[in-house]
Design a protein around this motif. Structure first.
Motif, PDB file in Angstrom:
ATOM      1  N   HIS A  47       0.754  -1.120  -0.026  1.00 50.16           N
ATOM      2  CA  HIS A  47      -0.124   0.026  -0.054  1.00 50.16           C
ATOM      3  C   HIS A  47       1.032   1.288  -0.040  1.00 50.16           C
ATOM      4  O   HIS A  47       2.133   1.123  -0.176  1.00 50.16           O
ATOM      5  N   GLY A  48       0.355   2.497   0.048  1.00 49.45           N
ATOM      6  CA  GLY A  48       0.943   3.671  -0.004  1.00 49.45           C
ATOM      7  C   GLY A  48       1.275   4.293  -0.976  1.00 49.45           C
ATOM      8  O   GLY A  48       2.110   5.094  -1.506  1.00 49.45           O
ATOM      9  N   LEU A  49       0.264   4.223  -2.058  1.00 50.71           N
ATOM     10  CA  LEU A  49       0.168   4.886  -3.263  1.00 50.71           C
ATOM     11  C   LEU A  49       0.999   4.484  -4.363  1.00 50.71           C
ATOM     12  O   LEU A  49       0.732   4.228  -5.720  1.00 50.71           O
ATOM     13  N   ASN A  50       2.545   4.369  -4.019  1.00 51.69           N
ATOM     14  CA  ASN A  50       3.393   3.872  -5.144  1.00 51.69           C
ATOM     15  C   ASN A  50       4.611   3.205  -4.534  1.00 51.69           C
ATOM     16  O   ASN A  50       4.722   3.410  -3.381  1.00 51.69           O
ATOM     17  N   ARG A  51       5.219   2.386  -5.509  1.00 51.00           N
ATOM     18  CA  ARG A  51       6.393   1.837  -5.051  1.00 51.00           C
ATOM     19  C   ARG A  51       7.599   2.257  -6.233  1.00 51.00           C
ATOM     20  O   ARG A  51       7.134   1.921  -7.400  1.00 51.00           O
ATOM     21  N   ILE A  52       8.828   2.280  -5.685  1.00 52.43           N
ATOM     22  CA  ILE A  52       9.788   2.538  -6.849  1.00 52.43           C
ATOM     23  C   ILE A  52       9.876   1.224  -7.604  1.00 52.43           C
ATOM     24  O   ILE A  52      10.004   0.132  -7.003  1.00 52.43           O
ATOM     25  N   ILE A  53      10.366   1.478  -9.017  1.00 51.22           N
ATOM     26  CA  ILE A  53      11.189   0.568  -9.631  1.00 51.22           C
ATOM     27  C   ILE A  53      12.226   1.065 -10.405  1.00 51.22           C
ATOM     28  O   ILE A  53      12.496   2.191 -10.876  1.00 51.22           O
ATOM     29  N   ARG A  54      13.465   0.326 -10.097  1.00 46.89           N
ATOM     30  CA  ARG A  54      14.704   0.560 -10.667  1.00 46.89           C
ATOM     31  C   ARG A  54      15.308  -0.426 -11.302  1.00 46.89           C
ATOM     32  O   ARG A  54      15.192  -1.565 -10.964  1.00 46.89           O
ATOM     33  N   LEU A  55      15.898  -0.028 -12.477  1.00 45.30           N
ATOM     34  CA  LEU A  55      16.406  -1.039 -13.413  1.00 45.30           C
ATOM     35  C   LEU A  55      17.818  -1.069 -12.969  1.00 45.30           C
ATOM     36  O   LEU A  55      18.819  -2.321 -13.148  1.00 45.30           O
ATOM     37  N   ALA A  56      18.592  -0.063 -12.602  1.00 45.38           N
ATOM     38  CA  ALA A  56      20.027   0.042 -12.288  1.00 45.38           C
ATOM     39  C   ALA A  56      19.730  -0.687 -10.639  1.00 45.38           C
ATOM     40  O   ALA A  56      19.590   0.017  -9.619  1.00 45.38           O
ATOM     41  N   TYR A  57      20.244  -1.657 -10.525  1.00 44.21           N
ATOM     42  CA  TYR A  57      19.972  -2.475  -9.374  1.00 44.21           C
ATOM     43  C   TYR A  57      21.171  -2.923  -8.452  1.00 44.21           C
ATOM     44  O   TYR A  57      21.881  -3.914  -8.731  1.00 44.21           O
ATOM     45  N   PHE A  58      21.356  -2.008  -7.229  1.00 43.37           N
ATOM     46  CA  PHE A  58      22.581  -2.327  -6.442  1.00 43.37           C
ATOM     47  C   PHE A  58      22.724  -3.488  -5.800  1.00 43.37           C
ATOM     48  O   PHE A  58      23.453  -4.041  -5.181  1.00 43.37           O
TER      49      PHE A  58
END
Length: 379
Positions: A47-58
């Motif tokens: 929940h919480g409206l949105n979540r990050i999507i990252r392609l550069a993945y450390f």
């Protein structure tokens, strides 16, 4: 008590489970999804409206093929559902030079041919003047990153699954399950007993109840997120500000451009997670967690350091090495599970739903799941 038969039962209809329901249903399978709360509830981690999507993945270059597939699926699923799920804002990892996160993100870009730029402190300040970073911070910019509308993603997957005949039951948690001699499963709830050829378990913080082999392998923690009054909202609007991971002495924080809320959203810090029992209904962030977030804003993003407008907590289910666990239940190949995503799993949900559908129908995946096996955690 009712008794019905299905091809696949999915226990837990959050981010992963809703995606699994959709991918299974569109293959023509008879699907039952069981959810202990309401759809899109705030008791888990989706929940919480949105979540990050990252392609550069450390966190590891081995994640990139799956997150690239997820990126594609978020776009196409949104198109099919008539919703905008994927917002491409660009993503930036910010950390002291040589500390590791920027260098690891850079390596994942080099390994997989991702477009990227390495930015020094001066260039970060020029592009994104909302940040006031310590001397020596550098950044890794990846233009394809962004965020996924989290509750909308669940609604989209469920709506599409229902349109293909899936049955979704809310307020009905799986109480227990057992394999059958015929190679299927029987699932029991307070409302009935259901049989199926396959079982998918995506129950988040409650996963160890269904998969006892995980009981000693995972823990649940409360993570804090908040939305704060901005002094200069123009600095944080979508299109002017990216999603980000910020590593500073207080910990690792993550944030977003303004989206469907007047406040600036910041979560973290990574080490500020506090142990909790998911059966505890209180999701309120602790004063300590809120104080850490506000201190981060005051020091490093001062134009978003206003009063809190909304404060929420969510449950992370964490593995010892903080990598995912995606596998079959030991000794029961007809039951597969995905959980223990350690706070960085949501972005993968569209692809993990597809992976679970593949495992349920063929026992195989197009991706190398070895890094996510349960066996790696054997004592």
């Amino acid at each position: 008590m009712t008794s019905h038969s299905y091809d696949v039962i999915v226990a837990g209809v959050g981010a992963m489970g809703s995606a699994a329901c959709w991918h299974l249903a569109k293959r023509g399978l008879k699907v039952l999804g069981l959810e202990r709360f309401d759809l899109g509830h705030a008791m888990g981690s989706s929940h919480g409206l949105n979540r990050i999507i990252r392609l550069a993945y450390f966190e590891g270059s081995h994640y990139v093929p799956i997150v690239r597939r997820a990126h594609e699926l978020w776009r196409t699923t949104g198109d099919e559902a008539g919703m905008k799920l994927l917002h491409v804002t660009g993503s930036i990892d910010l950390a002291p030079e040589g500390a590791g996160p920027v260098e690891s993100s850079l390596q994942s870009c080099l390994d997989h041919g991702l477009v990227h730029e390495r930015l020094d402190g001066r260039e970060i300040a020029r592009r994104f003047p909302a940040f006031q970073l310590p001397e020596g911070h550098v950044g890794l910019w990846q233009p394809d990153g962004g965020f996924v509308a989290s509750e909308k993603a669940i609604y989209a997957h469920v709506g599409l699954a229902q349109a293909r005949g899936a049955e979704i039951r809310t307020g009905e948690p799986m109480l227990d399950w057992a394999p059958t001699a015929q190679g299927g499963v029987v699932v029991r709830t307070e409302r009935g007993t259901y049989s199926a050829g396959r079982l998918v378990i995506t129950s988040g913080g409650w996963i160890a109840d269904a998969v006892p082999a995980l009981a000693s392998k995972v823990s649940t923690v409360r993570q804090a997120i908040g939305w704060f009054t901005t002094r200069r909202p123009e600095l944080f609007r979508e299109g002017a500000f990216p999603v980000f991971i910020l590593s500073v002495e207080e910990g690792a924080f993550y944030g977003f451009p303004l989206y469907e809320h007047p406040g600036f959203k910041l979560g973290g810090p990574h080490f500020g997670r506090e142990p909790m029992d998911p059966r505890d209904d209180d999701r309120t962030p602790s004063p300590r967690q809120v104080a850490l977030i506000r201190e981060c804003l005051r020091r490093y993003i001062p134009d978003a350091a206003g009063d809190p407008l909304t404060l929420k907590g969510c449950v992370y289910t964490v593995s010892p090495d903080e990598d995912f666990i995606i596998d079959a239940v030991p000794g029961v190949p007809q039951a597969v599970f995905a959980s223990c995503c350690s706070g960085h799993g949501f972005k993968f949900a569209s692809a993990i739903g597809e992976i679970l559908a593949d495992l349920s129908t063929s026992g195989q995946s197009a991706f190398d799941l070895t890094p996510f096996s349960l066996d790696r955690l054997a004592a």
